[in-house]
Design an enzyme around this catalytic site. Structure first.
Site, mmCIF file in Angstrom:
data_model
loop_
_atom_site.group_PDB
_atom_site.id
_atom_site.type_symbol
_atom_site.label_atom_id
_atom_site.label_comp_id
_atom_site.label_asym_id
_atom_site.label_seq_id
_atom_site.Cartn_x
_atom_site.Cartn_y
_atom_site.Cartn_z
ATOM 1 N N ASN A 7 3.520 33.369 95.396
ATOM 2 C CA ASN A 7 4.264 33.927 96.515
ATOM 3 C C ASN A 7 3.743 35.319 96.871
ATOM 4 O O ASN A 7 3.048 35.950 96.081
ATOM 5 C CB ASN A 7 5.755 33.980 96.151
ATOM 6 C CG ASN A 7 6.629 33.617 97.333
ATOM 7 O OD1 ASN A 7 6.361 34.034 98.455
ATOM 8 N ND2 ASN A 7 7.651 32.837 97.094
ATOM 9 N N CYS A 8 4.132 35.782 98.037
ATOM 10 C CA CYS A 8 3.713 37.084 98.557
ATOM 11 C C CYS A 8 3.938 38.182 97.529
ATOM 12 O O CYS A 8 4.993 38.233 96.913
ATOM 13 C CB CYS A 8 4.514 37.415 99.816
ATOM 14 S SG CYS A 8 4.298 39.102 100.417
ATOM 15 N N PRO A 9 3.033 39.111 97.298
ATOM 16 C CA PRO A 9 1.738 39.261 97.987
ATOM 17 C C PRO A 9 0.570 38.690 97.189
ATOM 18 O O PRO A 9 -0.570 39.035 97.450
ATOM 19 C CB PRO A 9 1.606 40.783 98.073
ATOM 20 C CG PRO A 9 2.197 41.257 96.774
ATOM 21 C CD PRO A 9 3.265 40.244 96.395
#
Lengths: 76, 160
Positions: free
Chosen positions: A14-16
């Site tokens: 998941n981000c980042p």
């Protein structure tokens, strides 16, 4: 499918993390080489566009394959 | 060097949830080519301890989603029960792992790797009698003027 020099599996991240891993992989590559990235984070579509614009690494392709997001980045 | 964009962040909070924004933004900015500095002050210093042991608290936080509809059948005071904080923190950490969200430790390591400069507020260290040896290697100690030396030149400056 266009040719690429290296591949990065960013699925499940998941981000980042997809961006950070891509940056790290790119830094070990030569200018002009192409990195293929596979991700599952829907936010990565816009993020890789933004990453490309800000870093100058050209986004050659951005698409979907079997429910996953696939990007081709050419190292500047 | 001079055409590099700069990001300056002040990190003031020491909970598991609020630890994320400074490290996510700093690591991403570094990946985008920003020169980045984070100044840790007051409770933000918890983010740069060698041993990261942060918790999230449902107390006084009506915006925090609770698993299994706990917010429906738990009275507000229930969130103040002993042990509640640990339970919620474990649940949050598990959820983050399940969703592929990086751990704070991992993000912090990535920041150091990307040469994000981290500065601890010397005044807070003195105020709370913290032992400088308890903080991560590579951390610098400084004051407000130190922060402004970089922040004054920055393109983006955030207080978190």
């Amino acid at each position: 499918m266009a040719a690429f020099d290296q591949e990065l599996d960013a699925t499940g991240l998941n981000c980042p993390l997809p961006i950070l891993r891509a940056k790290k992989t790119l830094s070990g590559m030569e200018a002009g080489q192409v990195l293929r990235i596979v991700a599952t984070d829907p936010g990565s579509v816009k993020d890789f566009e933004a990453f490309s614009k800000q870093t100058g690494n050209e986004l050659l392709e951005s698409g979907e394959e079997a429910g996953k997001f696939v990007f081709l980045l050419k190292k500047a | 060097m001079s055409d590099e964009k700069k990001l300056a962040i002040i990190a003031t909070k020491g909970t598991l949830d609020w630890g994320y924004p400074p490290f996510i933004l700093a690591s991403t900015a570094a990946a985008l080519g920003y020169e980045t500095q984070v100044f840790f002050t007051f409770y933000g210093l918890q983010l740069v301890r060698k041993k990261l042991d942060l918790k999230v608290s449902p107390l006084g936080n009506p915006g925090m989603p609770m698993p299994m509809g706990m917010d429906k059948w738990f009275p507000v005071l229930g969130t103040a029960l002993p042990g509640m904080e640990s339970v919620m923190s474990s649940m949050m950490k598990k959820k983050m792992r399940d969703k592929g969200v990086a751990s704070l430790q991992e993000l912090r390591d990535l920041c150091f790797e990307a040469e994000v400069k981290m500065i601890a507020c010397q005044m807070t260290v003195d105020l709370f009698d913290f032992n400088p040896a308890d903080f991560v290697d590579g951390l610098e100690f400084g004051g407000a003027a130190t922060f402004f030396e970089f922040a004054g030149e920055s393109d983006i400056c955030l207080f978190i």
